[in-house]
Enzyme design. Structure first.
Site, PDB file in Angstrom:
ATOM      1  N   HIS A  41       0.837  -1.193   0.000  1.00 27.44           N
ATOM      2  CA  HIS A  41       0.000   0.000   0.000  1.00 27.44           C
ATOM      3  C   HIS A  41       0.874   1.246   0.000  1.00 27.44           C
ATOM      4  O   HIS A  41       2.051   1.202   0.350  1.00 27.44           O
ATOM      5  CB  HIS A  41      -0.961   0.007   1.201  1.00 27.44           C
ATOM      6  CG  HIS A  41      -0.283  -0.122   2.525  1.00 27.44           C
ATOM      7  ND1 HIS A  41       0.087  -1.337   3.061  1.00 27.44           N
ATOM      8  CD2 HIS A  41       0.095   0.809   3.431  1.00 27.44           C
ATOM      9  CE1 HIS A  41       0.659  -1.159   4.229  1.00 27.44           C
ATOM     10  NE2 HIS A  41       0.682   0.146   4.478  1.00 27.44           N
ATOM     11  N   CYS A  76       5.206   9.471   9.838  1.00 22.69           N
ATOM     12  CA  CYS A  76       5.038   8.449   8.800  1.00 22.69           C
ATOM     13  C   CYS A  76       3.616   7.912   8.877  1.00 22.69           C
ATOM     14  O   CYS A  76       3.084   7.697   9.963  1.00 22.69           O
ATOM     15  CB  CYS A  76       6.051   7.319   8.943  1.00 22.69           C
ATOM     16  SG  CYS A  76       6.451   6.860  10.621  1.00 22.69           S
ATOM     17  N   GLU A  96      -0.517  14.586  14.070  1.00 18.57           N
ATOM     18  CA  GLU A  96       0.471  14.037  14.996  1.00 18.57           C
ATOM     19  C   GLU A  96       1.228  15.098  15.780  1.00 18.57           C
ATOM     20  O   GLU A  96       1.550  14.896  16.945  1.00 18.57           O
ATOM     21  CB  GLU A  96       1.472  13.154  14.242  1.00 18.57           C
ATOM     22  CG  GLU A  96       0.851  11.912  13.657  1.00 18.57           C
ATOM     23  CD  GLU A  96       1.865  10.942  13.080  1.00 18.57           C
ATOM     24  OE1 GLU A  96       3.081  11.117  13.325  1.00 18.57           O
ATOM     25  OE2 GLU A  96       1.445   9.999  12.391  1.00 18.57           O
ATOM     26  N   GLU A 121       4.523  -4.202   7.966  1.00 19.77           N
ATOM     27  CA  GLU A 121       4.448  -3.109   7.003  1.00 19.77           C
ATOM     28  C   GLU A 121       4.839  -3.678   5.651  1.00 19.77           C
ATOM     29  O   GLU A 121       5.795  -4.454   5.545  1.00 19.77           O
ATOM     30  CB  GLU A 121       5.397  -1.968   7.374  1.00 19.77           C
ATOM     31  CG  GLU A 121       4.997  -1.197   8.612  1.00 19.77           C
ATOM     32  CD  GLU A 121       3.755  -0.338   8.424  1.00 19.77           C
ATOM     33  OE1 GLU A 121       3.111  -0.396   7.356  1.00 19.77           O
ATOM     34  OE2 GLU A 121       3.419   0.388   9.368  1.00 19.77           O
ATOM     35  N   GLU A 123       4.989  -1.594   2.197  1.00 22.17           N
ATOM     36  CA  GLU A 123       4.674  -0.261   1.715  1.00 22.17           C
ATOM     37  C   GLU A 123       5.493   0.154   0.508  1.00 22.17           C
ATOM     38  O   GLU A 123       6.659  -0.228   0.372  1.00 22.17           O
ATOM     39  CB  GLU A 123       4.905   0.773   2.828  1.00 22.17           C
ATOM     40  CG  GLU A 123       4.024   0.557   4.037  1.00 22.17           C
ATOM     41  CD  GLU A 123       4.186   1.622   5.096  1.00 22.17           C
ATOM     42  OE1 GLU A 123       3.210   1.855   5.827  1.00 22.17           O
ATOM     43  OE2 GLU A 123       5.278   2.217   5.198  1.00 22.17           O
TER      44      GLU A 123
END
Length: 194
Positions: A41, A76, A96, A121, A123
């Site tokens: 993703h 992130c 954040e 993850e 990515e």
């Protein structure tokens, strides 16, 4: 709930699935995209530097599903379904850290990292550099602590205490130093691009 503890993310939000060329191929919930070995993703990582060239690091909140308590780069996350990277990066910096910052795109890369039975993850991550504003107010739901770290101290810490840092941060920092040194050095020297 006040701004310092607001919930800004959920496991049900839809992320953008991509192929290795970064073409959008579908959508999946954040939870499902991180189950098992993960599903590729779109994601991003932001590195913000202060006027003294120090990098703003964040320690991930204890409630994070993956790598809780680990130190990482400034910010992130992922764009949501239908959201551009420019909107997503601006949203997450506000979510954040309660900051706005102009960003410079540097590069993108694919990686996969497992975090045991909790998930992984997987990515295609877009990496950005930018200048940190003075007033930073971390969201405690997302961030346990923040610190500005001198680059030499950071590199010593990454060598001696690598296990305290997220895997993507270690990979990205190495690539920034080895392949994008001129762009990175502009921020380290002055806190802003030349």
């Amino acid at each position: 709930m006040n701004d310092a503890h607001r919930i800004v993310s959920s496991e049900s939000e839809e992320l953008i699935l991509v192929d290795e060329e970064d073409s959008e191929i579908g959508h999946l919930s954040k939870a499902d995209a991180h189950d098992g070995s993960g599903v590729l993703h779109r994601a991003f990582s932001v590195f913000l530097f202060d006027a003294d060239g120090r990098l703003l690091l964040q320690q991930r909140a204890a409630g994070k599903r993956l790598w809780p308590g680990y130190w990482s780069n400034t910010c992130c996350s992922h764009p949501r379904r239908g959201e551009s990277l420019s909107l997503a990066t601006a949203r997450r910096l506000l979510d954040e850290l309660n900051v706005e910052a102009g960003l410079e795109f540097v590069y993108k890369f694919c990686y996969q990292a497992d975090y045991g039975a909790a998930g992984a993850e997987n990515e295609l991550c877009h990496v950005y550099l930018g200048t940190a504003p003075r007033d930073i107010r971390p969201n405690a739901s997302e961030i346990a602590a923040v610190t500005f770290m001198d680059v030499l101290d950071l590199e010593r810490a990454l060598d001696s205490r690598a296990g305290e840092f997220t895997p993507w941060f270690r990979m990205e920092w190495r690539t920034l130093r080895e392949q994008h040194g001129a762009q990175l050095d502009a921020y380290i020297r002055t806190g802003r691009p030349s």
